[in-house]
Design an enzyme around this catalytic site. Structure first.
Site, PDB file in Angstrom:
ATOM      1  N   ASP A  68       0.834  -1.210   0.000  1.00 59.88           N
ATOM      2  CA  ASP A  68       0.000   0.000   0.000  1.00 59.88           C
ATOM      3  C   ASP A  68       0.860   1.249   0.000  1.00 59.88           C
ATOM      4  O   ASP A  68       1.304   1.701   1.043  1.00 59.88           O
ATOM      5  CB  ASP A  68      -0.907  -0.034   1.233  1.00 59.88           C
ATOM      6  CG  ASP A  68      -1.978   1.020   1.234  1.00 59.88           C
ATOM      7  OD1 ASP A  68      -2.150   1.687   0.206  1.00 59.88           O
ATOM      8  OD2 ASP A  68      -2.645   1.181   2.271  1.00 59.88           O
ATOM      9  N   GLU A 110      -2.479  10.528   0.866  1.00 58.62           N
ATOM     10  CA  GLU A 110      -3.714   9.736   0.789  1.00 58.62           C
ATOM     11  C   GLU A 110      -4.056   9.126   2.136  1.00 58.62           C
ATOM     12  O   GLU A 110      -5.227   9.003   2.493  1.00 58.62           O
ATOM     13  CB  GLU A 110      -3.567   8.634  -0.269  1.00 58.62           C
ATOM     14  CG  GLU A 110      -4.848   7.879  -0.577  1.00 58.62           C
ATOM     15  CD  GLU A 110      -5.117   6.677   0.342  1.00 58.62           C
ATOM     16  OE1 GLU A 110      -6.251   6.167   0.348  1.00 58.62           O
ATOM     17  OE2 GLU A 110      -4.170   6.252   1.050  1.00 58.62           O
ATOM     18  N   GLU A 111      -3.032   8.755   2.897  1.00 56.63           N
ATOM     19  CA  GLU A 111      -3.252   8.053   4.159  1.00 56.63           C
ATOM     20  C   GLU A 111      -3.754   8.965   5.277  1.00 56.63           C
ATOM     21  O   GLU A 111      -4.196   8.477   6.313  1.00 56.63           O
ATOM     22  CB  GLU A 111      -1.956   7.367   4.618  1.00 56.63           C
ATOM     23  CG  GLU A 111      -1.415   6.306   3.663  1.00 56.63           C
ATOM     24  CD  GLU A 111      -2.256   5.038   3.644  1.00 56.63           C
ATOM     25  OE1 GLU A 111      -3.303   5.008   4.306  1.00 56.63           O
ATOM     26  OE2 GLU A 111      -1.859   4.083   2.956  1.00 56.63           O
TER      27      GLU A 111
END
Length: 442
Positions: free
Chosen positions: A160, A192-193
């Site tokens: 990821d 994004e995280e």
């Protein structure tokens, strides 16, 4: 019994049980006998396997560079050089540090396209940030007989989402090698995280035109090589309770904020299981139940003090309906339990909550799935409302979400290589798709 056969039999009996670390096989007296190799030789063999593959070596390079959210600059610079070395034109989109962080390092989105095609019609996109902590890249041979496809690559970001980043780049290069005029673009975003500020920045930029110049978006996240037809929506909730501090020997002189918040949290915990008709959150056939996760609880100063404050943060994964509808359900539930107490405050801190996201799955040759995790897909506003043919959005990638973010994050060589084939298939479908309009971008 012949002497050489007896010697071979005795040798076979002396060989220890098969364990990991046995790669080479030799035949002796008609029997296959594994010969152990030392760890140094095994490590050299595995490193050569990676070095000989453009895909695996690119994946290794980006995974070895730490890129926890808000610290993506180094991996971004490496990717810019790599893409320019492979004849892409690359633009940096500087993205400010997320609010509440102390980082002053430069970080940026990467926007890349073949020379002469600044407005590509097909965009492959993923993210280059990871969750903490950084875990060192490592290679692991499979147990038993050596199988190249089963070699496991471990470390932070190996799944990821640097697996998607590497596979998307190699798939794009493969297509451009056979046809340099394919209108392919690459977008790699930051953060994004931690809220999606990288994708929001791209969405708000002049590159996101109205109408869009692109007709296909291929998002990369760990999907177990399945094509995802949608993911749940997301809503964040915080609940604060106010009390009055006092000595724990005389609790009637104060008011416990923790005692105030506990029954509310108990009700929140069951909202996904309660029918809508009796005040619960909605479910759907496609996504199942709406799920509620009480992620953090804080409160009190010491065990001998009646707690003056308490709070909880909650993540709601929506299976149906809108965030606004879910907010109303939650407010009513809190009010019912607290009796409208002014000691309780409910907030919805996410500036961009979103409903369930339906995606396209009209390309043959893929297994189809839905996922419960969120992505930054809803953070990209697509201005296709007035278009007869809408922009296609696909979600696909290597690796499983079940190991992402964990200590055992890892992926096999086989899955990483299959992802290149999967992305290639999606690109082929996008190239063949009839796009019945010419987009004029001012």
């Amino acid at each position: 019994m012949k002497l050489q056969y007896l010697v071979a039999l005795l040798f076979v009996q002396a060989v220890p049980p098969v364990t990991a670390g046995y790669i080479h096989q030799y035949a002796l007296a008609g029997s296959a006998i594994r010969q152990p190799i030392d760890q140094k030789t095994q490590r050299e063999d595995l490193n050569k396997l990676v070095s000989d593959s453009p895909l695996l070596s690119l994946h290794r390079t980006i995974c070895e560079i730490e890129s926890v959210s808000n610290h993506e600059g180094a991996v971004g610079e490496m990717l810019i050089k790599y893409l320019r070395d492979h004849d892409f034109t690359v633009e940096k989109q500087i993205v400010p540090a997320d609010r509440g962080t102390n980082s002053t390092a430069e970080r940026f989105n990467i926007w890349a396209y073949p020379k002469g095609f600044p407005r590509p019609k097909i965009i492959l996109t993923s993210h280059i940030d990871t969750v903490p902590p950084h875990i060192k890249y490592s290679l692991h041979a499979p147990d038993g007989d050596f199988d190249r496809a089963k070699v496991r690559i471990m470390g932070r970001g190996t799944v990821d989402a640097k697996a998607s980043v590497a596979a998307q780049i190699i798939a794009a290069l493969k297509h451009l090698k056979s046809n340099k005029d394919i209108p392919l673009g690459l977008l790699f975003v930051v953060s994004e995280e931690v809220g999606g500020s990288g994708m929001v920045h791209f969405s708000n930029s002049e590159l996101n035109t109205n109408p869009p110049f692109f007709h296909t978006l291929i998002f990369g996240e760990p999907t177990d090589l399945t094509l995802v037809d949608g993911h749940k929506g997301n809503l964040r909730v915080t609940i604060h309770a106010k009390g009055v501090a006092a000595h724990s020997g005389y609790p009637w002189l104060g008011h416990s904020a923790i005692s105030e918040i506990l029954p509310i949290l108990a009700r929140m915990d069951e909202l996904g299981d309660i029918p809508v008709e009796t005040g619960g959150l909605p479910s759907s056939e496609k996504y199942g139940r709406t799920t509620v996760n009480i992620g953090t609880i804080k409160g009190g100063a010491a065990d001998n003090v009646v707690p003056e404050t308490a709070s909880a943060s909650i993540s709601v994964r929506l299976a149906a309906g809108t965030p606004e509808e879910a907010e109303e359900v939650i407010r009513r539930a809190v009010n019912d339990v607290s009796g409208g107490s002014t000691n309780i405050t409910v907030n919805f801190p996410d500036s961009m909550p979103y409903p369930p996201i339906d995606l396209d799955v009209d390309v043959e040759g893929f297994d189809i799935s839905t996922v419960n995790y969120g992505t930054d897909i809803p953070k990209l506003e697509i201005h296709d409302e007035e278009l007869e043919v809408k922009v296609k959005r696909y979600l696909y990638g290597p690796g499983t979400i079940f190991v992402a973010h964990g200590a055992e994050e890892g992926i096999t060589v086989g899955d990483l290589e299959k992802a290149v084939e999967g992305y290639s298939k999606l690109i082929d479908a996008a190239v063949e798709r009839d796009w019945p309009r010419e987009v004029v971008v001012n």
